[in-house]
Motif scaffolding. Structure first.
Motif, PDB file in Angstrom:
ATOM      1  N   LEU A 110      40.238  28.779  37.530  1.00  0.00           N
ATOM      2  CA  LEU A 110      39.026  29.415  37.793  1.00  0.00           C
ATOM      3  C   LEU A 110      39.144  29.547  39.490  1.00  0.00           C
ATOM      4  O   LEU A 110      38.415  30.505  40.098  1.00  0.00           O
ATOM      5  N   SER A 111      39.609  28.542  40.155  1.00  0.00           N
ATOM      6  CA  SER A 111      39.571  28.540  41.487  1.00  0.00           C
ATOM      7  C   SER A 111      40.583  29.588  42.099  1.00  0.00           C
ATOM      8  O   SER A 111      40.340  30.459  43.029  1.00  0.00           O
ATOM      9  N   ARG A 112      41.799  29.778  41.175  1.00  0.00           N
ATOM     10  CA  ARG A 112      42.451  30.854  41.670  1.00  0.00           C
ATOM     11  C   ARG A 112      42.146  32.063  41.603  1.00  0.00           C
ATOM     12  O   ARG A 112      42.359  33.228  42.396  1.00  0.00           O
ATOM     13  N   HIS A 113      41.098  32.364  40.479  1.00  0.00           N
ATOM     14  CA  HIS A 113      40.362  33.790  40.342  1.00  0.00           C
ATOM     15  C   HIS A 113      39.288  33.838  41.420  1.00  0.00           C
ATOM     16  O   HIS A 113      39.416  35.052  41.789  1.00  0.00           O
ATOM     17  N   VAL A 114      38.687  33.110  41.807  1.00  0.00           N
ATOM     18  CA  VAL A 114      37.753  33.143  42.900  1.00  0.00           C
ATOM     19  C   VAL A 114      38.416  33.316  44.102  1.00  0.00           C
ATOM     20  O   VAL A 114      38.095  34.335  44.838  1.00  0.00           O
ATOM     21  N   LEU A 115      39.658  32.920  44.472  1.00  0.00           N
ATOM     22  CA  LEU A 115      40.373  32.982  45.664  1.00  0.00           C
ATOM     23  C   LEU A 115      41.004  34.490  45.801  1.00  0.00           C
ATOM     24  O   LEU A 115      40.759  35.081  46.835  1.00  0.00           O
ATOM     25  N   ASP A 116      41.381  34.682  44.614  1.00  0.00           N
ATOM     26  CA  ASP A 116      42.242  36.210  44.537  1.00  0.00           C
ATOM     27  C   ASP A 116      40.931  37.462  44.661  1.00  0.00           C
ATOM     28  O   ASP A 116      41.216  38.297  45.340  1.00  0.00           O
ATOM     29  N   ALA A 117      39.890  36.925  44.182  1.00  0.00           N
ATOM     30  CA  ALA A 117      38.555  38.065  44.195  1.00  0.00           C
ATOM     31  C   ALA A 117      38.354  38.186  45.612  1.00  0.00           C
ATOM     32  O   ALA A 117      37.481  39.231  45.720  1.00  0.00           O
ATOM     33  N   HIS A 118      38.158  37.212  46.467  1.00  0.00           N
ATOM     34  CA  HIS A 118      37.852  37.318  47.773  1.00  0.00           C
ATOM     35  C   HIS A 118      39.031  37.403  48.786  1.00  0.00           C
ATOM     36  O   HIS A 118      38.802  37.252  50.111  1.00  0.00           O
TER      37      HIS A 118
END
Length: 219
Positions: free
Chosen positions: A211-219
């Motif tokens: 989840l953290s990687r997804h949030v970082l990649d999205a921003h």
């Protein structure tokens, strides 16, 4: 949930806010739009389903509400901590008359009235006060809103499905307590919700990392 408020369009549900899920609820849209007049010897039963989502912060409840509002044919999205009781139901206004005198009274529809025959998505439901919750009781059960103020007596249709999202008290859902104790809602208001979904964020190192990687990649 998207099936209840947005029909069965899988493509539209997938595109709305990037929220995934099964949109094959064939009975949801039909149940929402069905408003058959009751016979004289029968008790009128509302056809709209009210849904309450209670869960830990950070689980995408707000995104889900925005997705439901985008998919539904007619929907209104409001945030509970920035609205008022009249903003949800109906407000009484007066037009400015000539010479500074008060003009004719008028009614301005709130979010629940504007969502008639549709849905009203209310985020941060736990941040609302008792007056705002009390204003929803008649609309959720009788599907109408009555006002009697300053000589104006009127009834407005509010055949609206309510989709509300709330955070538990203390920021984390306590499984040892009831839903009413976790969100501090009155019994009359809680009884008007047909479906209550509980979202619990269980600690999981691998899932949290994804989840953290997804949030970082999205921003």
């Amino acid at each position: 949930l998207l099936g209840l408020f947005g029909g069965t369009d899988r493509v539209a549900a997938a595109k709305a806010g990037g929220v995934g899920g099964d949109a094959d609820d064939e009975g949801g849209s039909a149940a929402r739009d069905r408003n058959r007049p009751a016979a004289r010897d029968q008790v009128a039963v509302r056809s709209n389903s009210h849904v309450l989502v209670v869960g830990d912060p950070g689980l995408g409840k707000s995104q889900m509400l925005r997705a439901a509002a985008a998919v539904a044919p007619r929907a209104v999205y409001v945030c509970g901590n920035t609205t008022t009781a009249t903003g949800l139901t109906v407000a009484l206004t007066r037009d400015g008359g000539a010479g500074g005198s008060k003009g004719a009274p008028g009614l301005e529809a709130g979010a629940v009235v504007l969502g008639d025959r549709g849905a009203c998505c209310i985020d941060e439901f736990d941040k609302m006060d008792g007056g705002q919750h009390a204003g929803l009781l008649e609309a959720m059960e009788q599907q109408q809103i009555s006002i009697a103020k300053a000589g104006v007596v009127a009834t407005l249709q509010a055949r609206t499905a309510i989709l509300a999202a709330a955070n538990p008290v203390g920021g984390r859902y306590d499984r040892a307590k009831t839903v009413a104790e976790n969100v501090k809602l009155s019994a009359p208001l809680l009884s008007r919700f047909d479906l209550v979904f509980i979202l619990v964020d269980d600690p999981d190192a691998s899932h949290d990392e994804l989840l953290s990687r997804h949030v970082l990649d999205a921003h």
